[in-house]
Enzyme design. Sequence first.
Site, PDB file in Angstrom:
ATOM      1  N   PRO A   1       0.771  -1.181  -0.023  1.00 28.96           N
ATOM      2  CA  PRO A   1       0.024  -0.105  -0.146  1.00 28.96           C
ATOM      3  C   PRO A   1       1.001   1.258   0.104  1.00 28.96           C
ATOM      4  O   PRO A   1       0.070   2.250   0.167  1.00 28.96           O
ATOM      5  CB  PRO A   1      -0.723  -0.135   1.241  1.00 28.96           C
ATOM      6  CG  PRO A   1       0.194  -0.750   2.289  1.00 28.96           C
ATOM      7  CD  PRO A   1       0.942  -1.698   1.362  1.00 28.96           C
ATOM      8  N   THR A   2       2.307   1.187   0.055  1.00 28.32           N
ATOM      9  CA  THR A   2       2.792   2.539   0.306  1.00 28.32           C
ATOM     10  C   THR A   2       3.202   3.151  -1.189  1.00 28.32           C
ATOM     11  O   THR A   2       3.051   2.356  -2.137  1.00 28.32           O
ATOM     12  CB  THR A   2       4.214   2.271   1.111  1.00 28.32           C
ATOM     13  OG1 THR A   2       5.347   1.584   0.082  1.00 28.32           O
ATOM     14  CG2 THR A   2       3.984   1.436   2.371  1.00 28.32           C
ATOM     15  N   CYS A   3       3.658   4.304  -0.885  1.00 24.04           N
ATOM     16  CA  CYS A   3       4.044   5.186  -2.225  1.00 24.04           C
ATOM     17  C   CYS A   3       5.345   4.761  -2.717  1.00 24.04           C
ATOM     18  O   CYS A   3       6.063   5.936  -2.988  1.00 24.04           O
ATOM     19  CB  CYS A   3       3.639   6.580  -2.014  1.00 24.04           C
ATOM     20  SG  CYS A   3       2.078   7.272  -1.406  1.00 24.04           S
ATOM     21  N   ASP A   4       5.732   3.565  -2.580  1.00 29.29           N
ATOM     22  CA  ASP A   4       7.202   3.305  -3.335  1.00 29.29           C
ATOM     23  C   ASP A   4       7.216   2.516  -4.187  1.00 29.29           C
ATOM     24  O   ASP A   4       6.345   1.344  -4.088  1.00 29.29           O
ATOM     25  CB  ASP A   4       8.022   2.922  -1.870  1.00 29.29           C
ATOM     26  CG  ASP A   4       9.581   2.978  -2.647  1.00 29.29           C
ATOM     27  OD1 ASP A   4       9.753   2.328  -3.568  1.00 29.29           O
ATOM     28  OD2 ASP A   4      10.370   3.272  -1.844  1.00 29.29           O
TER      29      ASP A   4
ATOM     30  N   ASN B   1       5.088   6.257   5.265  1.00 29.04           N
ATOM     31  CA  ASN B   1       3.685   6.544   4.799  1.00 29.04           C
ATOM     32  C   ASN B   1       2.843   6.680   5.892  1.00 29.04           C
ATOM     33  O   ASN B   1       1.546   6.859   5.706  1.00 29.04           O
ATOM     34  CB  ASN B   1       3.085   5.637   3.784  1.00 29.04           C
ATOM     35  CG  ASN B   1       3.672   6.318   2.538  1.00 29.04           C
ATOM     36  OD1 ASN B   1       3.418   5.386   1.515  1.00 29.04           O
ATOM     37  ND2 ASN B   1       4.063   7.299   2.355  1.00 29.04           N
TER      38      ASN B   1
END
Length: 377
Positions: free
Chosen positions: A323-326, A367
Amino acid sequence: MATARILDFLATRRPSGPCLVVDLDVVEENFRAFEKVLPDSKIYYAVKANPAPEILRLLASLGSSFDCASVAEIEMAMDAGASAARISFGNTIKKERDIARAFELGIRLFAVDCVEEVEKTARAAPGARVFCRVLTDGAGAEWPLSRKFGCAPDMAVDVLRHARALGLDAYGVSFHVGSQQTDLSAWDRALGDAKKVFGTLAEEGIVLKMVNMGGGFPTRYLKDVPAAQAYGQAIFGALRKHFGNELPETIIEPGRGMVGNAGVIKSEVVLISKKSADDHTRWVFLDIGKFGGLAETMDEAIRYPITTQHDGGPTSPCVLAGPTCDSADVMYEKMPYPLPLSLTIGDEVLIEGTGAYTTTYASVAFNGFEPLRSYVI
Ligand SMILES: *Cc1c(COP(=O)(O)O)cnc(C)c1O
């Protein structure tokens, strides 16, 4: 795997958010299985696999010893009831002041793999027992530890000779055949190397006493792995082959094999989408990923079994992501993961075999996602 106790816990407690649930009964079964198949080896649980206090307390009460990699892990093992005599400082890369602190706490068994570490140990832990780690190639392992730890067997001779010269007790040799090792002959090759070190030093009057055979015992993910008994037989056979009737003391250090199959992660599907109208591969985003505890999916090395409430129906290949922005937070893409066509947003999935190397690999709050919660039952 998801035992009845774990399923019951999830059904009645309904914890929100991703979490790991560990069944202590399975840990106990694993400990007893190791005892049974290698009755002459002492078990040093590799604390890093899962240092939950409940697990350490259970293992301490069953008579386990502990392989620790830091002063903090040593203190955790002691808090759980292990005496210093049952703890090794098995990391070959230690600060001198940490060696001194461990020595102060009573630890007398240390790993080394070079003369530089021997010198630190001789200063900070005078007279202690040291064992030298030899390199293995890690072939056959799904999570090889390869070249970072250990030295060539020839150098191990120099290292242990130096240890003796500095007043340390040159006690033995260690190796680790690589984690999730499914090739039984890996122990045979490593024990052959260990025996060479024993033999060379014996000619100089330095009699080693112990072989630390490390971890590497696998847990079952998607593929079948040989049974514990097969490991026991292969290892015992290799010991006899190389050491004959003069068997050394032996240690094993299971981490994954002790706790991997005792834990299940409950996760939730956050999003299912496609990248274009004619994209055949669905992207399935979970509320846990590489930064939430599933770091061993790096290079798609460890492939966890995933179960859903739709199993048995038709499936299609999916990219599985966290789910993270990486953008590195993608778990399976090169080899997409088949998931049920009827899987929908909001569904719960169970990621099995996640008792080892998950909680401690979770980031603190990348995040803003909290570290993986864990329940030990
Ligand atoms: C990580 C580690 C282990 C445990 O390895 P597993 O493959 O999880 O059994 C054992 N010994 C040492 C020195 C380790 O670093």
